[in-house]
Scaffold this motif. Structure first.
Motif, mmCIF file in Angstrom:
data_model
loop_
_atom_site.group_PDB
_atom_site.id
_atom_site.type_symbol
_atom_site.label_atom_id
_atom_site.label_comp_id
_atom_site.label_asym_id
_atom_site.label_seq_id
_atom_site.Cartn_x
_atom_site.Cartn_y
_atom_site.Cartn_z
ATOM 1 N N ASP A 90 28.661 37.727 33.902
ATOM 2 C CA ASP A 90 28.173 38.796 34.855
ATOM 3 C C ASP A 90 28.949 38.841 36.156
ATOM 4 O OD1 ASP A 90 26.411 40.629 34.912
ATOM 5 O OD2 ASP A 90 25.019 39.526 36.065
ATOM 6 N N ARG A 91 30.243 38.596 36.194
ATOM 7 C CA ARG A 91 31.271 39.040 37.133
ATOM 8 C C ARG A 91 31.150 38.061 38.532
ATOM 9 N NH1 ARG A 91 29.824 44.211 38.555
ATOM 10 N NH2 ARG A 91 28.071 44.201 37.104
ATOM 11 N N ASP A 151 32.004 36.110 41.760
ATOM 12 C CA ASP A 151 33.342 35.763 42.255
ATOM 13 C C ASP A 151 33.035 35.030 43.381
ATOM 14 O OD1 ASP A 151 32.241 37.046 44.679
ATOM 15 O OD2 ASP A 151 33.025 39.194 43.720
#
Ligand SMILES: NC(=O)c1ccc[n+]([C@@H]2O[C@H](COP(=O)([O-])OP(=O)(O)OC[C@H]3O[C@@H](n4cnc5c(N)ncnc54)[C@H](O)[C@@H]3O)[C@@H](O)[C@H]2O)c1
Ligand SMILES: [Zn+2]
Length: 373
Positions: free
Chosen positions: A102-103, A105
């Motif tokens: 789900d990205r 970062d």
């Protein structure tokens, strides 16, 4: 004129002073819905990984999720099965992978919503994902509110040893809503009270007096009493942690009062037989009797603890277990140095000391004398 509501208690803040890792614990009643505003007041956030367990999520995932989204935060909500087995490598791997999918970062944050299991697990995910993400805690058990969410220890278990993989990873903030304790099972709640009593014995006699005088409000989970004991417990633990953040000077060891007996009891009785706080209750009384035997503590002070713990419906009698197994478990405990037993022993209510070189027969007689008459 505003009418005064006895259930309305003004919120309060406890500061945890750890140089550049300092943070605040915000304590209130019904403040869960403000979690989005609270987090964005601490830093700007666009993505949060929200980690909870099945029981906690059923009650509190939605309001927290919505409060974060209301501040424009994208939420990845991950729910793990409730219980200690989720503090595992396998669950950590699932969480790392789901967060990546789900990205996540380097600017994402991790929010732990749950008891000590979720705090330790989510904190470990925060510490390791992309070499470290900012971490926020919303502890939902009394144990997590007064103990595991203060101090920065995070980690998971291996099949052969609890908490053996982990690190220190301080949160950026902790939000405590005493109202979430309303749904906590009674036995879990009472178990958390044992750690609260512990703080009184190790550091603060007036606090111990307060607990003695407020047994009924505590059993009734009255918001004012809850806020008082949670704030004071956090303050006391924060003081100890601030002086010995990474458990190097030995000061932090006083938090282990009652825990050598407790760990042996948990191991020999089998995990799950006693909740942690229940075993702490029995263990503190063993350590008090040990103090009597060593001539540094007095029987009336043991009796005061006994009376308070039993008024709080906590177990006080030592169970009948294999004594050789108890002693062997204590000798394997991490407080053993060069084969000699070491214990945190009370000198009076409000003061304890680490005593080394304790004879194993004396230690075991303090155990044995706790059997019910
Ligand atoms: N990091 C530390 O310094 C530290 C200190 C002490 C303990 N711990 C760890 O904490 C863990 C134990 O924590 P715990 O006692 O909070 O157990 P837990 O997290 O398993 O919670 C106990 C149970 O209560 C449920 N629950 C939690 N909040 C609830 C709520 N508000 N309403 C209804 N149900 C709720 C949970 O789903 C679970 O079933 C252990 O893994 C221990 O190693 C860590
Ligand atoms: Zn404990």
């Amino acid at each position: 004129m505003p009418t005064s509501n006895p259930r309305q208690v003004p919120p309060q803040t406890v500061h945890v002073p750890l140089a550049e890792r300092s943070y605040d614990i915000s304590i209130g009643t019904g403040n869960l819905a403000q979690v989005g505003k609270w987090i964005t007041s601490l830093r700007s956030v666009t993505h949060a990984v929200l980690i909870s367990d099945t029981n906690v999520a059923a009650h509190y995932e939605k309001p927290v999720h919505q409060a974060l989204e209301a501040e424009g935060i994208r939420v990845t909500s991950l729910v793990v099965p409730a219980g200690e087995p989720s503090k595992s490598v396998a669950t950590a791997q699932k969480l790392w992978e789901a967060a990546l999918e789900d990205r996540v970062d380097r600017k994402s944050i991790v929010v732990a919503l749950g008891g000590g299991v979720i705090g330790d697990l989510a904190g470990f995910i925060a510490a390791t994902m992309t070499r470290g993400l900012d971490f926020f805690q919303i502890p939902t058990t009394l144990l997590a509110q007064v103990d595991s969410s203060v101090g920065g220890k995070v980690g998971i278990n291996l099949p052969a040893a609890k908490n053996i993989v982990g690190c220190f990873w301080q949160p950026k903030g902790v939000l405590i809503d005493t109202a979430v304790l309303e749904t906590l099972p009674r036995r879990e709640y009472l178990s958390g009270l044992a750690e609260v009593v512990k703080y009184g014995v190790i550091l603060d006699e007036p606090f111990f007096d307060y607990l003695e005088a407020n047994v009924q409000p505590l059993l009734d989970r009255e918001p004012a009493a809850l806020q008082k004991i949670i704030a004071r417990s956090c303050e006391l633990k924060a003081q100890v942690v601030a002086e010995d953040e990474r458990e190097t000077t030995g000061l932090r060891a006083i938090l282990n009062y009652g825990h050598t007996y407790c760990h042996a009891l948990e191991t020999v009785a089998g995990y799950g037989e006693f909740l942690h706080g229940e075993a702490v209750s029995v263990g503190m009384l063993c350590a008090s009797r040990l103090g009597e035997k060593l001539g540094v503590f007095h029987a009336p002070s043991t009796q005061r603890q006994h009376a308070l713990l039993s008024a709080l419906s906590l177990p006080v009698d030592t169970p009948q277990l294999d004594e050789a197994a108890i002693l062997a478990a204590m000798q394997r405990d991490k407080k053993v140095e060069h084969g000699k037993l070491r214990f945190i022993v009370p000198l009076k209510i409000g003061k304890v000391e680490l005593m080394a070189d304790i004879d194993s027969e004396v230690a075991m007689s303090a155990w044995r004398e706790g059997h019910s008459a």
